[in-house]
Write a protein that holds these residues in place. Structure first.
Motif, PDB file in Angstrom:
ATOM      1  N   PRO A 248       0.810  -1.224   0.000  1.00 41.09           N
ATOM      2  CA  PRO A 248       0.000   0.000   0.000  1.00 41.09           C
ATOM      3  C   PRO A 248       0.844   1.275   0.000  1.00 41.09           C
ATOM      4  N   TYR A 249       2.032   1.231   0.557  1.00 41.40           N
ATOM      5  CA  TYR A 249       2.883   2.422   0.600  1.00 41.40           C
ATOM      6  C   TYR A 249       3.450   2.790  -0.771  1.00 41.40           C
ATOM      7  N   ASN A 250       3.324   1.891  -1.732  1.00 40.92           N
ATOM      8  CA  ASN A 250       3.803   2.183  -3.084  1.00 40.92           C
ATOM      9  C   ASN A 250       2.698   2.682  -4.007  1.00 40.92           C
ATOM     10  N   ARG A 251       1.487   2.764  -3.490  1.00 39.56           N
ATOM     11  CA  ARG A 251       0.379   3.237  -4.310  1.00 39.56           C
ATOM     12  C   ARG A 251       0.641   4.673  -4.766  1.00 39.56           C
ATOM     13  N   LYS A 252       0.571   4.873  -6.065  1.00 41.95           N
ATOM     14  CA  LYS A 252       0.770   6.194  -6.697  1.00 41.95           C
ATOM     15  C   LYS A 252       2.197   6.729  -6.537  1.00 41.95           C
ATOM     16  N   LYS A 253       3.140   5.870  -6.190  1.00 37.72           N
ATOM     17  CA  LYS A 253       4.531   6.301  -6.111  1.00 37.72           C
ATOM     18  C   LYS A 253       5.211   6.055  -7.451  1.00 37.72           C
ATOM     19  N   HIS A 254       5.704   7.107  -8.065  1.00 33.36           N
ATOM     20  CA  HIS A 254       6.363   6.992  -9.374  1.00 33.36           C
ATOM     21  C   HIS A 254       7.341   8.148  -9.526  1.00 33.36           C
ATOM     22  N   ALA A 255       8.620   7.875  -9.391  1.00 35.67           N
ATOM     23  CA  ALA A 255       9.641   8.930  -9.410  1.00 35.67           C
ATOM     24  C   ALA A 255      10.060   9.233 -10.845  1.00 35.67           C
ATOM     25  N   THR A 256       9.938  10.486 -11.218  1.00 39.25           N
ATOM     26  CA  THR A 256      10.314  10.904 -12.574  1.00 39.25           C
ATOM     27  C   THR A 256      11.404  11.970 -12.571  1.00 39.25           C
ATOM     28  N   GLN A 257      11.942  12.292 -11.404  1.00 45.20           N
ATOM     29  CA  GLN A 257      12.847  13.433 -11.286  1.00 45.20           C
ATOM     30  C   GLN A 257      14.283  13.153 -11.724  1.00 45.20           C
ATOM     31  N   HIS A 258      14.635  11.878 -11.955  1.00 47.42           N
ATOM     32  CA  HIS A 258      16.009  11.557 -12.339  1.00 47.42           C
ATOM     33  C   HIS A 258      16.019  11.001 -13.768  1.00 47.42           C
ATOM     34  N   ALA A 259      16.470  11.806 -14.698  1.00 48.71           N
ATOM     35  CA  ALA A 259      16.390  11.439 -16.119  1.00 48.71           C
ATOM     36  C   ALA A 259      17.153  10.160 -16.421  1.00 48.71           C
ATOM     37  N   GLU A 260      18.309   9.980 -15.784  1.00 46.85           N
ATOM     38  CA  GLU A 260      19.137   8.818 -16.115  1.00 46.85           C
ATOM     39  C   GLU A 260      18.555   7.504 -15.607  1.00 46.85           C
ATOM     40  N   LEU A 261      17.563   7.587 -14.731  1.00 44.87           N
ATOM     41  CA  LEU A 261      16.942   6.382 -14.190  1.00 44.87           C
ATOM     42  C   LEU A 261      15.639   6.014 -14.911  1.00 44.87           C
ATOM     43  N   GLN A 262      15.238   6.822 -15.869  1.00 39.76           N
ATOM     44  CA  GLN A 262      14.006   6.530 -16.607  1.00 39.76           C
ATOM     45  C   GLN A 262      14.279   5.393 -17.594  1.00 39.76           C
ATOM     46  N   PRO A 263      13.356   4.455 -17.715  1.00 41.09           N
ATOM     47  CA  PRO A 263      13.597   3.270 -18.547  1.00 41.09           C
ATOM     48  C   PRO A 263      13.376   3.492 -20.030  1.00 41.09           C
ATOM     49  N   ASP A 264      14.138   2.752 -20.826  1.00 44.19           N
ATOM     50  CA  ASP A 264      13.889   2.627 -22.256  1.00 44.19           C
ATOM     51  C   ASP A 264      12.951   1.434 -22.416  1.00 44.19           C
ATOM     52  N   PRO A 265      11.696   1.650 -22.826  1.00 42.07           N
ATOM     53  CA  PRO A 265      10.729   0.552 -22.867  1.00 42.07           C
ATOM     54  C   PRO A 265      11.194  -0.665 -23.660  1.00 42.07           C
ATOM     55  N   GLU A 266      11.853  -0.441 -24.796  1.00 37.21           N
ATOM     56  CA  GLU A 266      12.305  -1.575 -25.611  1.00 37.21           C
ATOM     57  C   GLU A 266      13.456  -2.330 -24.957  1.00 37.21           C
ATOM     58  N   GLN A 267      14.190  -1.643 -24.097  1.00 35.87           N
ATOM     59  CA  GLN A 267      15.312  -2.287 -23.422  1.00 35.87           C
ATOM     60  C   GLN A 267      14.844  -3.115 -22.229  1.00 35.87           C
ATOM     61  N   VAL A 268      13.904  -2.582 -21.456  1.00 38.82           N
ATOM     62  CA  VAL A 268      13.500  -3.280 -20.237  1.00 38.82           C
ATOM     63  C   VAL A 268      12.299  -4.203 -20.449  1.00 38.82           C
ATOM     64  N   LYS A 269      11.673  -4.117 -21.629  1.00 38.23           N
ATOM     65  CA  LYS A 269      10.601  -5.060 -21.962  1.00 38.23           C
ATOM     66  C   LYS A 269      10.869  -5.598 -23.376  1.00 38.23           C
ATOM     67  N   PRO A 270      11.945  -6.375 -23.515  1.00 41.10           N
ATOM     68  CA  PRO A 270      12.404  -6.770 -24.847  1.00 41.10           C
ATOM     69  C   PRO A 270      11.685  -8.001 -25.395  1.00 41.10           C
ATOM     70  N   LEU A 271      11.756  -8.138 -26.706  1.00 42.84           N
ATOM     71  CA  LEU A 271      11.284  -9.366 -27.348  1.00 42.84           C
ATOM     72  C   LEU A 271      12.124 -10.535 -26.859  1.00 42.84           C
ATOM     73  N   LEU A 272      11.477 -11.673 -26.644  1.00 40.08           N
ATOM     74  CA  LEU A 272      12.158 -12.820 -26.046  1.00 40.08           C
ATOM     75  C   LEU A 272      13.012 -13.615 -27.040  1.00 40.08           C
ATOM     76  N   ILE A 273      12.458 -13.936 -28.182  1.00 45.89           N
ATOM     77  CA  ILE A 273      13.161 -14.845 -29.101  1.00 45.89           C
ATOM     78  C   ILE A 273      14.529 -14.307 -29.521  1.00 45.89           C
ATOM     79  N   PRO A 274      14.679 -13.025 -29.854  1.00 45.27           N
ATOM     80  CA  PRO A 274      16.009 -12.532 -30.232  1.00 45.27           C
ATOM     81  C   PRO A 274      17.056 -12.673 -29.127  1.00 45.27           C
ATOM     82  N   ILE A 275      16.637 -12.726 -27.877  1.00 50.36           N
ATOM     83  CA  ILE A 275      17.588 -12.862 -26.770  1.00 50.36           C
ATOM     84  C   ILE A 275      18.351 -14.177 -26.858  1.00 50.36           C
ATOM     85  N   LEU A 276      17.700 -15.216 -27.386  1.00 51.40           N
ATOM     86  CA  LEU A 276      18.301 -16.550 -27.399  1.00 51.40           C
ATOM     87  C   LEU A 276      19.576 -16.613 -28.233  1.00 51.40           C
TER      88      LEU A 276
END
Length: 381
Positions: A248-276
């Motif tokens: 419950p303490y994480n509800r609505k918690k989303h830190a956006t203040q540090h640019a270098e910590l923001q994720p690249d969606p394609e990097q952190v949610k990658p296609l599986l088959i090419p990884i093999l």
């Protein structure tokens, strides 16, 4: 500069350089944590990644002569993936845990701590300091808890009322006196959501974790894992956020203040088959900036295979056959063979028998025979 004034100056500077929480505790031994670690070892709950010397893990003065104070810092990281790519049949995706989004947090926090050390030297020339993040000897959580960054939750995470538990932790030991802060009250109350939600029952009781059952740990190992845990991974490539997602303490918690910590969606949610089929170089180019790459490509590839089984992705069978027939690693050929059997079923019994006839590796034989025995088609004596 007196201790109180020095602390106020450093605290203000910390905010300027991207530190979200700055607290101080003494350099006294962490006796309560030491007993927790002893109990953890006695119950065989330790992961094996930890510093083996319990004295170094809990006695700051062994790490810095004349240590007096410890500065505890925390940096909040994001919890939401905006513009996340969607997986679909034939294009299934895995996921890296939130603690591995953006720039490797070891680099991000060490950069901040180095700046803090330089500031201390500027304000108090000759002062001794030693900083560490995660891989240092001290238990980050014990320092953060006693310094009042947050309380230690039932999920073994430090929870801040302001920031939740999506926090990177680090510390700086110094021989300077800085007025210590107070620990905060534990506020989990009767809530057991994290314990109830844990996919592998790794949270054996409030505040006690069997690290060997924790999916976050399992995703970082390099060996074959028990079949039940393979299913429990789901589509996780690294880490696990379940116990934090339900908090419950994480509800609505989303830190956006540090640019270098923001994720690249394609990097952190990658296609599986090419990884093999990634080479070491390709793996470093794609994932090397993530903290989740620290163990190399093997665990990520292994977890990707488990994710493909989770999705029952028949489009992966060709890539899995390539691995089963030509990968140089015995255990990865074995896992690929297991995945073929679990995705395609008994129809692949002939293929599996053919592989067992030409591949004598123990892992391959074990995985293949287990499938054939289950299907009642083994010729094993």
């Amino acid at each position: 500069m007196r201790g109180e004034q020095l602390k106020e100056t450093l605290q203000a500077y910390a905010l300027e350089i991207g530190i979200d929480v700055f607290r101080v505790t003494t350099a006294d031994p962490f006796l309560t944590m030491k007993q927790r670690l002893i109990d953890q070892q006695d119950k065989n709950y330790a992961s094996g990644f930890e510093e083996p010397d319990l004295e170094k893990r809990t006695t700051p003065k062994l790490l810095l002569d004349d240590a007096v104070s410890i500065i505890a810092i925390a940096v909040a990281y994001p919890s939401k993936l905006t513009d996340a790519p969607r997986g679909k049949a034939g294009e299934r995706r895995g996921i890296f845990g939130r603690s591995s989004w953006g720039l490797d947090y070891h680099q991000a926090l060490n950069q901040r701590l180095q700046l803090l050390e330089k500031k201390i030297e500027e304000l108090s020339p000759g002062a001794k300091t030693r900083s560490m993040v995660d891989t240092g000897e001290l238990v980050d959580r014990a320092v953060a808890e006693r310094a009042g960054i947050g309380f230690s939750g039932k999920n073994c995470s430090i929870i801040s009322e302001e920031h939740g538990s999506y926090l990177y932790l680090g510390e700086l030991i110094t021989d300077l006196y800085l007025p210590p802060d107070q620990a905060v009250e534990e506020l989990c109350g009767t809530c057991n959501k994290c314990i109830d939600a844990c996919p592998t029952d790794a949270l054996v009781e409030p505040g006690v974790i069997d690290a060997k059952r924790c999916i976050s740990f399992i995703t970082q190992t390099k060996t074959l894992i028990p079949e039940d845990f393979r299913y429990a991974l789901g589509n996780r490539l690294y880490g696990c956020d379940t116990c934090q997602q339900v908090c419950p303490y994480n509800r609505k918690k989303h830190a956006t203040q540090h640019a270098e910590l923001q994720p690249d969606p394609e990097q952190v949610k990658p296609l599986l088959i090419p990884i093999l089929s990634l080479s070491n170089r390709e793996f470093k180019e794609k994932f090397g900036s993530l903290s989740g790459a620290w163990r190399g490509k093997k665990p990520i590839q292994r977890n990707a295979i488990c994710a493909l089984v989770h999705y029952q992705d028949k489009s992966a069978l060709e890539a899995l056959r390539v691995m089963a027939e030509s990968d140089q690693r015995d255990d990865m050929r074995a896992l690929a063979l297991w995945a073929i059997g679990r995705i395609a079923g008994k129809v692949e019994s002939g293929y599996i028998e053919a592989r067992l006839a030409v591949d004598s590796a123990e892992d391959v034989q074990t995985e293949g025979e287990r499938l054939l025995l289950e299907w009642g088609e083994s010729n094993a004596v």
